[in-house]
Scaffold this motif. Structure first.
Motif, PDB file in Angstrom:
ATOM      1  N   SER A  76       0.813  -1.222   0.000  1.00 14.83           N
ATOM      2  CA  SER A  76       0.000   0.000   0.000  1.00 14.83           C
ATOM      3  C   SER A  76       0.841   1.265   0.000  1.00 14.83           C
ATOM      4  CB  SER A  76      -0.928   0.008   1.225  1.00 14.83           C
ATOM      5  OG  SER A  76      -0.185  -0.113   2.418  1.00 14.83           O
ATOM      6  N   GLY A  77       2.081   1.157  -0.446  1.00 13.98           N
ATOM      7  CA  GLY A  77       2.908   2.347  -0.573  1.00 13.98           C
ATOM      8  C   GLY A  77       4.179   2.312   0.236  1.00 13.98           C
ATOM      9  N   HIS A  78       4.153   1.673   1.414  1.00 14.82           N
ATOM     10  CA  HIS A  78       5.354   1.540   2.227  1.00 14.82           C
ATOM     11  C   HIS A  78       5.949   0.148   2.059  1.00 14.82           C
ATOM     12  CE1 HIS A  78       3.809   5.093   4.563  1.00 14.82           C
ATOM     13  NE2 HIS A  78       5.083   5.397   4.430  1.00 14.82           N
ATOM     14  N   PHE A  79       7.222   0.031   2.396  1.00 16.75           N
ATOM     15  CA  PHE A  79       7.906  -1.251   2.294  1.00 16.75           C
ATOM     16  C   PHE A  79       7.556  -2.138   3.491  1.00 16.75           C
ATOM     17  CE2 PHE A  79      10.438   1.618  -0.303  1.00 16.75           C
ATOM     18  CZ  PHE A  79      10.683   0.852  -1.438  1.00 16.75           C
ATOM     19  N   ALA A  80       7.865  -3.430   3.357  1.00 15.34           N
ATOM     20  CA  ALA A  80       7.539  -4.384   4.427  1.00 15.34           C
ATOM     21  C   ALA A  80       8.259  -4.055   5.723  1.00 15.34           C
ATOM     22  CB  ALA A  80       7.894  -5.802   3.974  1.00 15.34           C
ATOM     23  N   SER A  81       9.356  -3.314   5.640  1.00 16.25           N
ATOM     24  CA  SER A  81      10.108  -2.949   6.850  1.00 16.25           C
ATOM     25  C   SER A  81       9.298  -2.058   7.781  1.00 16.25           C
ATOM     26  CB  SER A  81      11.424  -2.265   6.479  1.00 16.25           C
ATOM     27  OG  SER A  81      11.184  -1.172   5.609  1.00 16.25           O
ATOM     28  N   LEU A  82       8.166  -1.513   7.315  1.00 14.26           N
ATOM     29  CA  LEU A  82       7.276  -0.764   8.198  1.00 14.26           C
ATOM     30  C   LEU A  82       6.812  -1.656   9.348  1.00 14.26           C
ATOM     31  CD1 LEU A  82       5.808   2.073   8.355  1.00 14.26           C
ATOM     32  CD2 LEU A  82       3.830   0.908   7.377  1.00 14.26           C
ATOM     33  N   LEU A  83       6.853  -2.975   9.139  1.00 12.51           N
ATOM     34  CA  LEU A  83       6.436  -3.930  10.172  1.00 12.51           C
ATOM     35  C   LEU A  83       7.625  -4.449  10.969  1.00 12.51           C
ATOM     36  CD1 LEU A  83       3.751  -6.048   8.256  1.00 12.51           C
ATOM     37  CD2 LEU A  83       3.512  -3.857   9.415  1.00 12.51           C
ATOM     38  N   GLU A 134      16.960  13.246  20.044  1.00  8.53           N
ATOM     39  CA  GLU A 134      15.717  13.604  19.372  1.00  8.53           C
ATOM     40  C   GLU A 134      15.881  13.615  17.852  1.00  8.53           C
ATOM     41  OE1 GLU A 134      12.619  14.018  20.407  1.00  8.53           O
ATOM     42  OE2 GLU A 134      13.291  13.354  22.379  1.00  8.53           O
ATOM     43  N   VAL A 135      17.035  14.089  17.368  1.00 10.15           N
ATOM     44  CA  VAL A 135      17.299  14.083  15.931  1.00 10.15           C
ATOM     45  C   VAL A 135      17.288  12.651  15.402  1.00 10.15           C
ATOM     46  CG1 VAL A 135      19.016  14.554  14.145  1.00 10.15           C
ATOM     47  CG2 VAL A 135      18.570  16.260  15.913  1.00 10.15           C
ATOM     48  N   THR A 136      17.944  11.760  16.136  1.00 12.24           N
ATOM     49  CA  THR A 136      18.004  10.349  15.725  1.00 12.24           C
ATOM     50  C   THR A 136      16.615   9.722  15.725  1.00 12.24           C
ATOM     51  OG1 THR A 136      20.235  10.133  16.612  1.00 12.24           O
ATOM     52  CG2 THR A 136      19.003   8.101  16.236  1.00 12.24           C
ATOM     53  N   ARG A 137      15.824  10.013  16.755  1.00 11.43           N
ATOM     54  CA  ARG A 137      14.471   9.453  16.841  1.00 11.43           C
ATOM     55  C   ARG A 137      13.610   9.938  15.666  1.00 11.43           C
ATOM     56  NH1 ARG A 137      13.246  11.095  21.564  1.00 11.43           N
ATOM     57  NH2 ARG A 137      13.841   9.205  22.666  1.00 11.43           N
ATOM     58  N   ASP A 164      14.933   8.304  12.358  1.00  8.67           N
ATOM     59  CA  ASP A 164      14.623   6.872  12.290  1.00  8.67           C
ATOM     60  C   ASP A 164      13.184   6.671  11.832  1.00  8.67           C
ATOM     61  OD1 ASP A 164      17.139   6.134  13.069  1.00  8.67           O
ATOM     62  OD2 ASP A 164      16.610   5.681  15.147  1.00  8.67           O
ATOM     63  N   PHE A 165      12.266   7.482  12.385  1.00  7.01           N
ATOM     64  CA  PHE A 165      10.857   7.352  11.999  1.00  7.01           C
ATOM     65  C   PHE A 165      10.645   7.767  10.543  1.00  7.01           C
ATOM     66  CE2 PHE A 165       6.671   9.277  11.355  1.00  7.01           C
ATOM     67  CZ  PHE A 165       5.850   8.210  11.669  1.00  7.01           C
ATOM     68  N   TYR A 166      11.160   8.929  10.154  1.00  7.22           N
ATOM     69  CA  TYR A 166      10.888   9.442   8.815  1.00  7.22           C
ATOM     70  C   TYR A 166      11.704   8.742   7.728  1.00  7.22           C
ATOM     71  CZ  TYR A 166       7.545  12.913  10.305  1.00  7.22           C
ATOM     72  OH  TYR A 166       6.415  13.512  10.798  1.00  7.22           O
ATOM     73  N   ASP A 167      12.821   8.115   8.088  1.00  5.03           N
ATOM     74  CA  ASP A 167      13.526   7.281   7.104  1.00  5.03           C
ATOM     75  C   ASP A 167      12.618   6.155   6.640  1.00  5.03           C
ATOM     76  OD1 ASP A 167      15.787   8.805   7.214  1.00  5.03           O
ATOM     77  OD2 ASP A 167      17.000   7.377   8.342  1.00  5.03           O
ATOM     78  N   GLU A 168      11.775   5.678   7.543  1.00  4.71           N
ATOM     79  CA  GLU A 168      10.818   4.613   7.212  1.00  4.71           C
ATOM     80  C   GLU A 168       9.578   5.191   6.551  1.00  4.71           C
ATOM     81  OE1 GLU A 168      10.085   0.974   6.649  1.00  4.71           O
ATOM     82  OE2 GLU A 168      11.433   1.138   8.373  1.00  4.71           O
ATOM     83  N   TYR A 169       9.041   6.249   7.149  1.00  2.10           N
ATOM     84  CA  TYR A 169       7.760   6.799   6.709  1.00  2.10           C
ATOM     85  C   TYR A 169       7.839   7.405   5.307  1.00  2.10           C
ATOM     86  CZ  TYR A 169       3.287   9.234   7.158  1.00  2.10           C
ATOM     87  OH  TYR A 169       1.997   9.668   6.976  1.00  2.10           O
ATOM     88  N   LEU A 170       8.962   8.022   4.977  1.00  2.00           N
ATOM     89  CA  LEU A 170       9.100   8.705   3.689  1.00  2.00           C
ATOM     90  C   LEU A 170       9.663   7.799   2.592  1.00  2.00           C
ATOM     91  CD1 LEU A 170      10.403  12.194   4.887  1.00  2.00           C
ATOM     92  CD2 LEU A 170       8.061  11.507   4.362  1.00  2.00           C
TER      93      LEU A 170
END
Length: 405
Positions: free
Chosen positions: A111-118, A283-286, A289-295
């Motif tokens: 649905s747009g994101h890779f399986a690594s979202l899980l 905080e930068v790392t957090r 890490d989230f947006y590397d996956e989300y974007l």
């Protein structure tokens, strides 16, 4: 032309992004006298945010190199158990002997994101299960010579992967795949397939999108299928391996995700600006890490996307009892020996509570003693399969369900 324009804008921004990244590093370097000028750190932070917003985000890695089994750290090796043109079956092979652990196939959404979202889903299940996952391929990388890929092909892949794993396999479908996975299970049950799943867990997906429709459901019913084909389907440009393939581009899907919670994302990047400025590395790392996956997003094959819009979100074929697989009517009531669990989030704004639970009414032949429903308080869509409440409250219930099956 939109896909071409998007690629051209990315290319045009590349020199500016590299310059901004370099300027950010330079202005923050302690040996640079300019770093002590008032306001320089704010300028460096702005450059850093610009660099993050304009860079390409590649397919993320799972990075699950170890897990804990019986209190001991064991190595985990990623292996490809089966390759197919539009996806592969990935195995998280724990380097330990645990023959009694259940085999678990996690069917990731296409649905747009890779399986690594899980990643968090896999991580929580690894200690007590032999885990596999469907690793779908970015459609822009699949040559047109491989043909098309539709919802029926998705079901073929699921059946093929389950058959490859063999009897006593447990299946977890997360979000979008709940419909094709339920259909695949029904087909295998009706055919008395020897590898029909021992248990099936459906998590936050649109079994019946008519129940308390969310924004994605309303968008699907607001426009005719021709609108989606005209406005959301584009041709992959060169030099991608899938050049000339018709797809729903990942960047369009991402724009839809962002617009649903636009203010939250704006606040997140304001926070990144402050964190870079104040040297708050944690905080930068957090954030990154989230947006590397989300974007990091992928393109979807045209046929699959339009099939899903029409059959799942516009006409509700499975819920209405008229879902067909290659011309054959799918009968969820044929499922008798597969235990069924449904999981929903109280605050889910993608698949609202009740949409997944509808599977129980369809699977009427599953004994009451082998069916479970769990509504998790206080979580949205993402929190159902990732995060603290997933790890501490949902995953233990899923472990128990699988073991009992």
């Amino acid at each position: 032309m939109m896909y071409y324009a998007h690629e051209m804008s990315r290319a045009a921004l590349t020199p500016m992004r590299l310059m901004a990244k370099a300027q950010s590093s330079l202005l923050r370097h302690p040996l640079n006298p300019a770093s002590r000028i008032p306001g320089s750190r704010s300028v460096a932070s702005a450059f850093g945010v610009f660099s993050d917003l304009t860079r390409r985000y590649p397919k993320p890695a799972f990075n699950l190199d170890t897990t804990i089994c019986d209190g001991e750290t064991v190595q985990v090796k990623e292996r490809i158990a089966k390759r197919k043109p539009f996806g592969q079956l990935k195995h998280f092979d724990r380097q330990t002997e645990r023959p009694d652990d259940p085999k678990l196939l996690i069917v990731a959404p296409l649905s747009g994101h890779f399986a690594s979202l899980l990643r968090g889903t896999v991580e929580a299940m690894l200690p007590e299960h032999d885990v596999y996952i469907t690793d779908w391929r970015d459609a822009c990388l699949v040559p047109v010579t491989e043909g098309s890929f539709g919802l029926d092909d998705y079901i073929d892949y699921v059946i093929d992967f389950i058959a490859h794993l063999g009897p006593d396999t447990h299946v977890l479908a997360v979000c979008q795949p709940v419909v094709p996975v339920l259909a695949a299970t029904a087909i295998m049950a009706e055919d008395q397939h020897p590898a029909a799943p021992r248990s099936l867990a459906l998590m936050s997906g649109p079994v019946d999108g008519r129940v308390d429709p969310t924004a994605p459901c309303e968008l699907a019913t607001k426009h005719p299928l021709s609108w989606f084909k005209r406005n959301l389907i584009y041709t992959v440009p060169v030099p991608y391996a899938g050049a000339m393939r018709r797809v729903y581009p990942g960047f369009l899907q991402l724009s839809g995700f962002i617009n649903m919670n636009f203010d939250r994302h704006v606040d997140a990047y304001r926070g990144l600006f402050r964190s870079i400025r104040d040297d708050n590395v944690e905080e930068v790392t957090r954030h990154r890490d989230f947006y590397d996956e989300y974007l990091a997003v992928m393109d979807l094959p045209e046929t699959y996307y339009l099939d899903t819009i029409q059959r799942v979100f516009q006409e509700f074929h499975l819920a209405r009892g008229c879902f067909k697989y290659r011309g054959r009517l799918v009968n969820p009531a044929a499922i008798q020996d597969t235990a069924l669990m449904t999981i929903e989030g109280e605050k889910d704004d993608i698949s609202s509570p009740g949409q997944t639970k509808a599977a129980h009414a369809l699977c009427s032949s599953v004994p009451d003693s082998r069916r479970v429903h769990h509504l998790q308080p206080g979580v949205g869509h993402y929190g159902v399969f990732n995060g603290r409440r997933w790890r501490n409250e949902i995953a233990p219930r899923l472990h128990k369900f699988i073991r009992a099956s």
